[in-house]
Design a protein around this motif. Structure first.
Motif, mmCIF file in Angstrom:
data_model
loop_
_atom_site.group_PDB
_atom_site.id
_atom_site.type_symbol
_atom_site.label_atom_id
_atom_site.label_comp_id
_atom_site.label_asym_id
_atom_site.label_seq_id
_atom_site.Cartn_x
_atom_site.Cartn_y
_atom_site.Cartn_z
ATOM 1 N N ALA A 241 0.865 -1.182 0.000
ATOM 2 C CA ALA A 241 0.000 0.000 0.000
ATOM 3 C C ALA A 241 0.898 1.227 0.000
ATOM 4 C CB ALA A 241 -0.899 0.003 1.226
ATOM 5 N N ILE A 242 0.673 2.111 -0.975
ATOM 6 C CA ILE A 242 1.510 3.306 -1.106
ATOM 7 C C ILE A 242 0.625 4.548 -1.247
ATOM 8 C CG2 ILE A 242 3.450 2.028 -2.113
ATOM 9 C CD1 ILE A 242 2.603 2.979 -4.867
ATOM 10 N N ASP A 243 1.253 5.716 -1.107
ATOM 11 C CA ASP A 243 0.504 6.968 -1.291
ATOM 12 C C ASP A 243 0.685 7.501 -2.716
ATOM 13 O OD1 ASP A 243 3.090 7.912 -1.341
ATOM 14 O OD2 ASP A 243 2.772 9.490 0.139
ATOM 15 N N GLY A 244 1.290 6.722 -3.563
ATOM 16 C CA GLY A 244 1.638 7.139 -4.925
ATOM 17 C C GLY A 244 3.093 6.786 -5.161
ATOM 18 N N GLN A 245 3.915 7.059 -4.158
ATOM 19 C CA GLN A 245 5.348 6.771 -4.232
ATOM 20 C C GLN A 245 5.837 5.969 -3.029
ATOM 21 O OE1 GLN A 245 7.823 7.394 -6.476
ATOM 22 N NE2 GLN A 245 6.275 8.014 -7.922
ATOM 23 N N GLU A 246 5.428 6.423 -1.845
ATOM 24 C CA GLU A 246 5.984 5.878 -0.597
ATOM 25 C C GLU A 246 5.024 4.901 0.063
ATOM 26 O OE1 GLU A 246 8.984 6.667 0.235
ATOM 27 O OE2 GLU A 246 9.126 8.152 -1.367
ATOM 28 N N ARG A 247 5.609 4.053 0.915
ATOM 29 C CA ARG A 247 4.795 3.179 1.765
ATOM 30 C C ARG A 247 3.850 4.068 2.581
ATOM 31 N NH1 ARG A 247 6.313 0.609 7.247
ATOM 32 N NH2 ARG A 247 5.043 -1.279 7.268
ATOM 33 N N VAL A 248 2.557 3.807 2.479
ATOM 34 C CA VAL A 248 1.604 4.734 3.098
ATOM 35 C C VAL A 248 1.686 4.680 4.629
ATOM 36 C CG1 VAL A 248 -0.494 3.281 3.189
ATOM 37 C CG2 VAL A 248 -0.673 5.745 2.709
ATOM 38 N N LEU A 249 2.127 3.539 5.186
ATOM 39 C CA LEU A 249 2.247 3.454 6.651
ATOM 40 C C LEU A 249 3.350 4.373 7.190
ATOM 41 C CD1 LEU A 249 1.626 -0.352 7.245
ATOM 42 C CD2 LEU A 249 0.260 1.533 8.158
ATOM 43 N N ASN A 250 4.205 4.898 6.303
ATOM 44 C CA ASN A 250 5.233 5.851 6.751
ATOM 45 C C ASN A 250 4.755 7.299 6.691
ATOM 46 O OD1 ASN A 250 6.996 3.782 7.163
ATOM 47 N ND2 ASN A 250 8.049 4.011 5.202
ATOM 48 N N VAL A 251 3.564 7.520 6.167
ATOM 49 C CA VAL A 251 3.059 8.900 6.061
ATOM 50 C C VAL A 251 2.629 9.366 7.454
ATOM 51 C CG1 VAL A 251 1.268 10.360 5.042
ATOM 52 C CG2 VAL A 251 2.297 8.527 3.683
ATOM 53 N N PRO A 252 3.132 10.534 7.904
ATOM 54 C CA PRO A 252 2.791 10.976 9.259
ATOM 55 C C PRO A 252 1.332 11.410 9.398
ATOM 56 C CG PRO A 252 4.238 12.570 8.180
ATOM 57 C CD PRO A 252 4.078 11.434 7.226
ATOM 58 N N THR A 253 0.823 11.281 10.619
ATOM 59 C CA THR A 253 -0.533 11.722 10.939
ATOM 60 C C THR A 253 -0.439 12.911 11.879
ATOM 61 O OG1 THR A 253 -1.398 9.491 10.718
ATOM 62 C CG2 THR A 253 -2.703 11.007 12.056
ATOM 63 N N THR A 254 -1.073 14.017 11.513
ATOM 64 C CA THR A 254 -1.031 15.199 12.380
ATOM 65 C C THR A 254 -2.367 15.450 13.072
ATOM 66 O OG1 THR A 254 -1.539 16.571 10.466
ATOM 67 C CG2 THR A 254 0.775 16.346 11.032
ATOM 68 N N HIS A 255 -3.413 14.838 12.522
ATOM 69 C CA HIS A 255 -4.744 14.991 13.119
ATOM 70 C C HIS A 255 -5.483 13.674 12.933
ATOM 71 C CE1 HIS A 255 -9.010 16.115 13.320
ATOM 72 N NE2 HIS A 255 -8.599 17.028 14.179
ATOM 73 N N ILE A 256 -6.344 13.319 13.879
ATOM 74 C CA ILE A 256 -6.980 11.990 13.798
ATOM 75 C C ILE A 256 -7.782 11.784 12.513
ATOM 76 C CG2 ILE A 256 -7.026 11.399 16.258
ATOM 77 C CD1 ILE A 256 -9.928 12.356 16.363
ATOM 78 N N HIS A 257 -8.273 12.858 11.919
ATOM 79 C CA HIS A 257 -9.076 12.684 10.702
ATOM 80 C C HIS A 257 -8.303 12.984 9.419
ATOM 81 C CE1 HIS A 257 -12.857 11.467 12.458
ATOM 82 N NE2 HIS A 257 -12.675 12.358 13.416
ATOM 83 N N ASP A 258 -6.964 12.992 9.485
ATOM 84 C CA ASP A 258 -6.166 13.187 8.267
ATOM 85 C C ASP A 258 -6.507 12.121 7.221
ATOM 86 O OD1 ASP A 258 -4.803 15.335 9.215
ATOM 87 O OD2 ASP A 258 -2.883 14.294 9.502
ATOM 88 N N THR A 259 -6.507 12.562 5.969
ATOM 89 C CA THR A 259 -6.723 11.622 4.856
ATOM 90 C C THR A 259 -5.424 11.480 4.063
ATOM 91 O OG1 THR A 259 -7.425 13.395 3.378
ATOM 92 C CG2 THR A 259 -9.158 12.293 4.647
ATOM 93 N N SER A 260 -5.373 10.481 3.205
ATOM 94 C CA SER A 260 -4.187 10.296 2.370
ATOM 95 C C SER A 260 -4.599 9.646 1.057
ATOM 96 C CB SER A 260 -3.200 9.399 3.108
ATOM 97 O OG SER A 260 -2.073 9.205 2.313
ATOM 98 N N PRO A 261 -4.003 10.086 -0.062
ATOM 99 C CA PRO A 261 -4.179 9.299 -1.280
ATOM 100 C C PRO A 261 -3.690 7.879 -0.994
ATOM 101 C CG PRO A 261 -2.982 11.336 -1.730
ATOM 102 C CD PRO A 261 -3.084 11.204 -0.251
ATOM 103 N N CYS A 262 -4.329 6.882 -1.588
ATOM 104 C CA CYS A 262 -3.912 5.516 -1.254
ATOM 105 C C CYS A 262 -4.119 4.567 -2.422
ATOM 106 C CB CYS A 262 -4.659 5.021 -0.023
ATOM 107 S SG CYS A 262 -6.428 5.221 -0.102
#
Ligand code: AHG
Length: 279
Positions: A241-262
């Motif tokens: 699972a990636i965000d387009g380039q990176e492993r999405v589990l490495n994408v930081p969360t700054t707010h509980i409802h943050d979204t991410s391309p996936c």
């Protein structure tokens, strides 16, 4: 972790019963992102809150339907983020819906995700539990969850499921999807991420995406409740699972409802994504 797994199973049985009551009407309230809640959303949320509220190993819980984190036991080890009824707007048309859990330690972010689970309420009630090493499929039979198999993705699959409004897709996303259709992939998209991702996992491969787009540059799906739990399941099934380039589990969360391309899928399809999103 055993008592958490038991709590997930019990919640699934109770939510299944609530869905079977057949009330798909709207409530008078809306959730933290302004969506009108169905009575089913609220009832499912209460089931999980009550069941997890009794587990001493649980430190905190947070629902996709809520703004705040609730503390259960300050000495507890686990933090639970859950989406009680994902895709609930599909209940009235009788398509499958689901519940998703992420089980974290220390703080809510992808790097701290230790286990995850989801349930699909369809012709069968299926439960997938991932302990960080394997993604195990169970099916409800005579009110008990019976182990069926470990989910294993092939290197490639047949299906593409891609969300958001096509008018708002970025050109490189549209080209990637067009290229995949031209090379023989079939479209599969119900509008519920749980059955759509479950299909790819059970059939053994393919690609599900909810991309960033011009109307929603960070996508729609929420990291803690939707994206990260499925990312772990896909990784442990031999995909990714990636965000387009990176492993999405490495994408930081700054707010509980943050979204991410996936983008979730088997390894060959994730290579297509990396090529399409490179630069
Ligand atoms: P909701 O729970 O508000 O019905 O949203 C469902 C989610 C997810 O399950 C699905 O993949 C996505 O929304 C569909 O969104 P689009 O209709 O924008 O593709």
């Amino acid at each position: 972790m055993t008592e958490i797994f038991e709590a997930i199973k019990e919640s699934a049985k109770q939510i299944k019963s609530i869905i079977e009551l057949g009330d798909s009407s709207k409530s008078d309230s809306s959730n933290s992102t302004g969506d009108t809640q169905l009575k089913l959303d609220i009832a499912s949320d209460i089931v999980i809150e009550e069941i997890f509220g009794k587990i001493s190993s649980v430190k905190q819980i947070v629902s996709e339907e809520k703004d705040e984190i609730f503390t259960i036991n300050p000495e507890g080890k686990y933090l639970i983020a859950y989406d009680p009824l994902d895709g609930s707007s599909l209940v009235d048309v009788n398509l499958s819906v689901g519940t998703i859990y992420g089980i974290y330690e220390n703080e809510f972010n992808g790097k701290n995700l230790k286990a995850s689970a989801y349930i699909v309420y369809g012709p069968n009630v299926d439960l997938v539990f991932c302990d960080g090493t394997a993604s195990k499929l169970y099916r409800l039979r005579n009110n008990e969850f019976v182990f069926l198999k470990d989910l294993k993705l092939q290197n490639t699959g047949l299906f593409v499921a891609t969300g958001s409004t096509q008018q708002c897709w970025y050109p490189h996303h549209k080209k990637m999807v067009d290229d995949m259709f031209e090379s023989g992939y079939k479209l599969r998209y119900s509008g519920g991420m749980v059955p759509d991702l479950h299909q790819i996992l059970v059939k053994g491969g393919g690609l599900f995406s909810y991309p960033g787009a011009s109307d929603k540059p960070k996508g729609k799906l929420r990291q803690l409740f939707e994206v990260f739990p499925f990312a772990l399941v896909f990784e442990c099934a031999g995909g990714g699972a990636i965000d387009g380039q990176e492993r999405v589990l490495n994408v930081p969360t700054t707010h509980i409802h943050d979204t991410s391309p996936c983008f979730f899928g088997s390894l060959k399809e994730l290579e297509f994504v990396k090529q399409a999103y490179n630069g």
